[in-house]
Design a protein around this motif. Structure first.
Motif, PDB file in Angstrom:
ATOM      1  N   ILE A  97       0.828  -1.211   0.000  1.00 33.84           N
ATOM      2  CA  ILE A  97       0.000   0.000   0.000  1.00 33.84           C
ATOM      3  C   ILE A  97       0.860   1.257   0.000  1.00 33.84           C
ATOM      4  O   ILE A  97       0.527   2.262  -0.642  1.00 33.84           O
ATOM      5  CB  ILE A  97      -0.985  -0.011   1.198  1.00 33.84           C
ATOM      6  N   SER A  98       1.991   1.225   0.693  1.00 30.37           N
ATOM      7  CA  SER A  98       2.863   2.407   0.709  1.00 30.37           C
ATOM      8  C   SER A  98       3.559   2.589  -0.631  1.00 30.37           C
ATOM      9  O   SER A  98       3.762   3.727  -1.087  1.00 30.37           O
ATOM     10  CB  SER A  98       3.901   2.297   1.832  1.00 30.37           C
ATOM     11  N   ALA A  99       3.902   1.485  -1.292  1.00 33.20           N
ATOM     12  CA  ALA A  99       4.543   1.585  -2.607  1.00 33.20           C
ATOM     13  C   ALA A  99       3.603   2.260  -3.606  1.00 33.20           C
ATOM     14  O   ALA A  99       4.011   3.158  -4.354  1.00 33.20           O
ATOM     15  CB  ALA A  99       4.937   0.191  -3.100  1.00 33.20           C
ATOM     16  N   GLY A 175      -4.352   0.875 -15.621  1.00 27.22           N
ATOM     17  CA  GLY A 175      -3.676  -0.421 -15.623  1.00 27.22           C
ATOM     18  C   GLY A 175      -3.070  -0.706 -14.271  1.00 27.22           C
ATOM     19  O   GLY A 175      -2.907   0.213 -13.445  1.00 27.22           O
ATOM     20  N   VAL A 176      -2.730  -1.972 -14.022  1.00 25.48           N
ATOM     21  CA  VAL A 176      -2.177  -2.330 -12.714  1.00 25.48           C
ATOM     22  C   VAL A 176      -0.783  -1.757 -12.506  1.00 25.48           C
ATOM     23  O   VAL A 176      -0.316  -1.637 -11.375  1.00 25.48           O
ATOM     24  CB  VAL A 176      -2.143  -3.864 -12.518  1.00 25.48           C
ATOM     25  N   ASN A 177      -0.106  -1.400 -13.590  1.00 21.06           N
ATOM     26  CA  ASN A 177       1.214  -0.768 -13.499  1.00 21.06           C
ATOM     27  C   ASN A 177       1.070   0.718 -13.778  1.00 21.06           C
ATOM     28  O   ASN A 177       0.486   1.114 -14.798  1.00 21.06           O
ATOM     29  CB  ASN A 177       2.193  -1.387 -14.498  1.00 21.06           C
ATOM     30  N   THR A 178       1.583   1.543 -12.893  1.00 23.38           N
ATOM     31  CA  THR A 178       1.474   2.985 -13.096  1.00 23.38           C
ATOM     32  C   THR A 178       2.518   3.461 -14.113  1.00 23.38           C
ATOM     33  O   THR A 178       3.544   2.800 -14.304  1.00 23.38           O
ATOM     34  CB  THR A 178       1.701   3.746 -11.781  1.00 23.38           C
ATOM     35  N   PRO A 179       2.280   4.605 -14.762  1.00 24.27           N
ATOM     36  CA  PRO A 179       3.332   5.181 -15.617  1.00 24.27           C
ATOM     37  C   PRO A 179       4.534   5.575 -14.787  1.00 24.27           C
ATOM     38  O   PRO A 179       4.426   5.807 -13.582  1.00 24.27           O
ATOM     39  CB  PRO A 179       2.644   6.426 -16.210  1.00 24.27           C
ATOM     40  N   ASN A 180       5.692   5.643 -15.428  1.00 16.08           N
ATOM     41  CA  ASN A 180       6.893   6.049 -14.718  1.00 16.08           C
ATOM     42  C   ASN A 180       6.852   7.547 -14.452  1.00 16.08           C
ATOM     43  O   ASN A 180       6.500   8.342 -15.324  1.00 16.08           O
ATOM     44  CB  ASN A 180       8.144   5.692 -15.525  1.00 16.08           C
ATOM     45  N   LEU A 181       7.217   7.931 -13.237  1.00 20.80           N
ATOM     46  CA  LEU A 181       7.163   9.335 -12.845  1.00 20.80           C
ATOM     47  C   LEU A 181       8.205  10.187 -13.557  1.00 20.80           C
ATOM     48  O   LEU A 181       8.067  11.404 -13.657  1.00 20.80           O
ATOM     49  CB  LEU A 181       7.372   9.458 -11.335  1.00 20.80           C
ATOM     50  N   LEU A 253      11.165   1.624  -2.094  1.00 21.61           N
ATOM     51  CA  LEU A 253      11.210   0.624  -3.159  1.00 21.61           C
ATOM     52  C   LEU A 253      10.574   1.142  -4.438  1.00 21.61           C
ATOM     53  O   LEU A 253      11.160   1.056  -5.524  1.00 21.61           O
ATOM     54  CB  LEU A 253      10.487  -0.650  -2.702  1.00 21.61           C
ATOM     55  N   ALA A 254       9.364   1.692  -4.332  1.00 19.70           N
ATOM     56  CA  ALA A 254       8.656   2.157  -5.527  1.00 19.70           C
ATOM     57  C   ALA A 254       9.333   3.383  -6.141  1.00 19.70           C
ATOM     58  O   ALA A 254       9.498   3.465  -7.369  1.00 19.70           O
ATOM     59  CB  ALA A 254       7.205   2.476  -5.179  1.00 19.70           C
ATOM     60  N   LEU A 255       9.726   4.328  -5.307  1.00 22.42           N
ATOM     61  CA  LEU A 255      10.300   5.564  -5.829  1.00 22.42           C
ATOM     62  C   LEU A 255      11.745   5.393  -6.293  1.00 22.42           C
ATOM     63  O   LEU A 255      12.287   6.269  -6.953  1.00 22.42           O
ATOM     64  CB  LEU A 255      10.206   6.664  -4.769  1.00 22.42           C
ATOM     65  N   SER A 256      12.362   4.253  -5.949  1.00 23.93           N
ATOM     66  CA  SER A 256      13.717   3.998  -6.456  1.00 23.93           C
ATOM     67  C   SER A 256      13.696   3.719  -7.957  1.00 23.93           C
ATOM     68  O   SER A 256      14.712   3.868  -8.635  1.00 23.93           O
ATOM     69  CB  SER A 256      14.355   2.817  -5.720  1.00 23.93           C
ATOM     70  N   ILE A 257      12.521   3.305  -8.485  1.00 21.36           N
ATOM     71  CA  ILE A 257      12.373   3.140  -9.947  1.00 21.36           C
ATOM     72  C   ILE A 257      11.339   4.112 -10.508  1.00 21.36           C
ATOM     73  O   ILE A 257      11.155   4.197 -11.721  1.00 21.36           O
ATOM     74  CB  ILE A 257      11.993   1.693 -10.321  1.00 21.36           C
ATOM     75  N   THR A 266       2.775  -8.105  -7.150  1.00 18.81           N
ATOM     76  CA  THR A 266       3.204  -6.708  -7.157  1.00 18.81           C
ATOM     77  C   THR A 266       4.722  -6.640  -7.067  1.00 18.81           C
ATOM     78  O   THR A 266       5.392  -7.656  -6.870  1.00 18.81           O
ATOM     79  CB  THR A 266       2.584  -5.857  -6.024  1.00 18.81           C
ATOM     80  N   MET A 267       5.246  -5.449  -7.180  1.00 19.06           N
ATOM     81  CA  MET A 267       6.693  -5.265  -7.174  1.00 19.06           C
ATOM     82  C   MET A 267       7.319  -5.636  -5.822  1.00 19.06           C
ATOM     83  O   MET A 267       8.526  -5.843  -5.729  1.00 19.06           O
ATOM     84  CB  MET A 267       7.038  -3.812  -7.502  1.00 19.06           C
ATOM     85  N   VAL A 268       6.499  -5.771  -4.788  1.00 18.53           N
ATOM     86  CA  VAL A 268       7.026  -6.138  -3.468  1.00 18.53           C
ATOM     87  C   VAL A 268       7.513  -7.580  -3.470  1.00 18.53           C
ATOM     88  O   VAL A 268       8.518  -7.917  -2.820  1.00 18.53           O
ATOM     89  CB  VAL A 268       5.952  -5.917  -2.383  1.00 18.53           C
ATOM     90  N   GLN A 269       6.831  -8.460  -4.177  1.00 23.02           N
ATOM     91  CA  GLN A 269       7.282  -9.835  -4.407  1.00 23.02           C
ATOM     92  C   GLN A 269       7.716 -10.586  -3.140  1.00 23.02           C
ATOM     93  O   GLN A 269       8.782 -11.179  -3.081  1.00 23.02           O
ATOM     94  CB  GLN A 269       8.436  -9.852  -5.418  1.00 23.02           C
TER      95      GLN A 269
END
Length: 350
Positions: A97-99, A175-181, A253-257, A266-269
């Motif tokens: 949820i935080s990611a 989509g389940v994947n957000t665009p890159n910031l 984790l999320a903001l590092s990419i 999810t990316m948390v895996q």
């Protein structure tokens, strides 16, 4: 079985780590890395040489820092919760949820914009922490005030986040994947956060009155209640801290990419579950948790590089290593002792 490394004395470690088990893990890890480096120098064209080149490369260090942040930080949060007597196996959900919320908030603010002088990427970072803390707060209320089963409630937190984050991503981004910031938080920041959080956690648990109250709430809540300290307040504080620390890990984790990936697990895996393994591996010691988290993240980073060099190492095999290692180490070297009152509800005698 007696562990000979437990008798090794290093003054700095003796001051920081009063646990023979954790100290032996640190000494053992340093020894293994030293031998690997030596073999790499002596036999540079061998598998050991390739492995040493990967282990001691800057790219592996960067990847390890990025992957270790959610594991170590969520693990530290798990220590605070469980030391207080609340078993929080919903760390995975807090990371998820935080990611997502970190990326969502940053995108709403808009990269290039700022709020009260704070850049959007950092506003998103704090937004992710707030979301994780709020979810942990709800978990705490359900478990502490309404006496719900902590394991079931923790699983609920994970499943809710696992479904909610991709759903919200689909609603807001299509989509389940957000665009890159188009912007990101560097791995150096993740490394600093991990080190600072580990040292502060160690100090809070071992050198403050709050740390003593936290341990008492998990070991002997009746004694804590007898001296006039609210057990429920201490436990709520422990659970909220697990939300804060997991929020830092998920956001980093999320903001590092610069993106949230919601497909599959999810990316948390599974990093939240590995975080539980990490603090058990570290015997509820923040420094041991740091070492375990870095070890598990490093193995993941190394297997990626090995595949690039032509060594066919299945990532699914590497993902099982943390669980296998903790079983073997705890069986042969030491045992993890759960807080005596962990998972038990407490009724105040007032």
């Amino acid at each position: 079985m007696r562990n000979p490394l437990a008798d090794v004395s290093i003054p700095i470690l003796d001051d920081l780590i009063d646990d023979d088990y954790v100290r032996s893990l640190v000494v053992g890890t340093v020894t293994v890395l030293g031998l690997l480096g030596l073999l790499g120098l002596v036999f540079p064209e061998s598998v050991a040489g390739d492995l040493a080149g990967i282990v001691f490369s800057s790219s592996t260090a960067a990847s390890t820092s990025r992957l270790a942040a959610p594991i170590v930080l969520a693990g530290l949060g798990g220590i605070f919760a469980e030391k207080s007597g609340v078993i929080n196996i919903g760390l995975e959900g807090l990371l998820i949820i935080s990611a997502f919320m970190s990326v969502y908030v940053a995108s709403v603010v808009g990269i290039g914009n700022a709020v009260f002088g704070v850049p959007a990427i950092w506003v998103g970072f704090f937004g992710g922490i707030a979301a994780s803390t709020a979810l942990a707060g709800v978990f705490g209320i359900v478990c502490i005030e309404f006496k719900a089963d902590q394991i079931i409630a923790g699983l609920a937190v994970w499943l809710i986040a696992l479904g909610l984050a991709p759903f919200m991503s689909t609603v807001f981004f299509g989509g389940v994947n957000t665009p890159n910031l188009g912007a990101r938080v560097g791995w150096e920041y993740s490394a600093v956060m991990v080190v600072v959080a580990t040292l502060v956690s160690w100090w809070a648990l071992n050198r403050t009155a709050f740390g003593k109250h936290l341990r008492a709430a998990g070991e002997n809540p009746k004694a804590l209640d007898t001296v006039g300290v609210s057990v429920s307040k201490v436990r709520h504080a422990g659970v909220l801290l697990s939300g804060v620390l997991s929020g830092i890990g998920g956001s980093a984790l999320a903001l590092s990419i610069g993106q949230f990936v919601g497909s599959g697990e999810t990316m948390v895996q599974g990093k939240g579950f590995i975080a539980i393994v990490a603090y058990l591996f570290g015997n509820y010691n923040p420094l041991g948790t740091l070492g375990a988290g870095v070890l598990f993240a490093g193995l993941d980073a190394i297997q990626i590089r090995l595949q690039q060099l032509g060594y066919a190492v299945p990532d699914t095999l590497v993902q099982t290593i943390p669980y296998v290692v903790v079983i073997v180490v705890l069986a042969l070297v030491g045992r993890t002792r759960l807080p005596a009152a962990a998972g038990e509800h407490y009724e105040t005698e007032d």
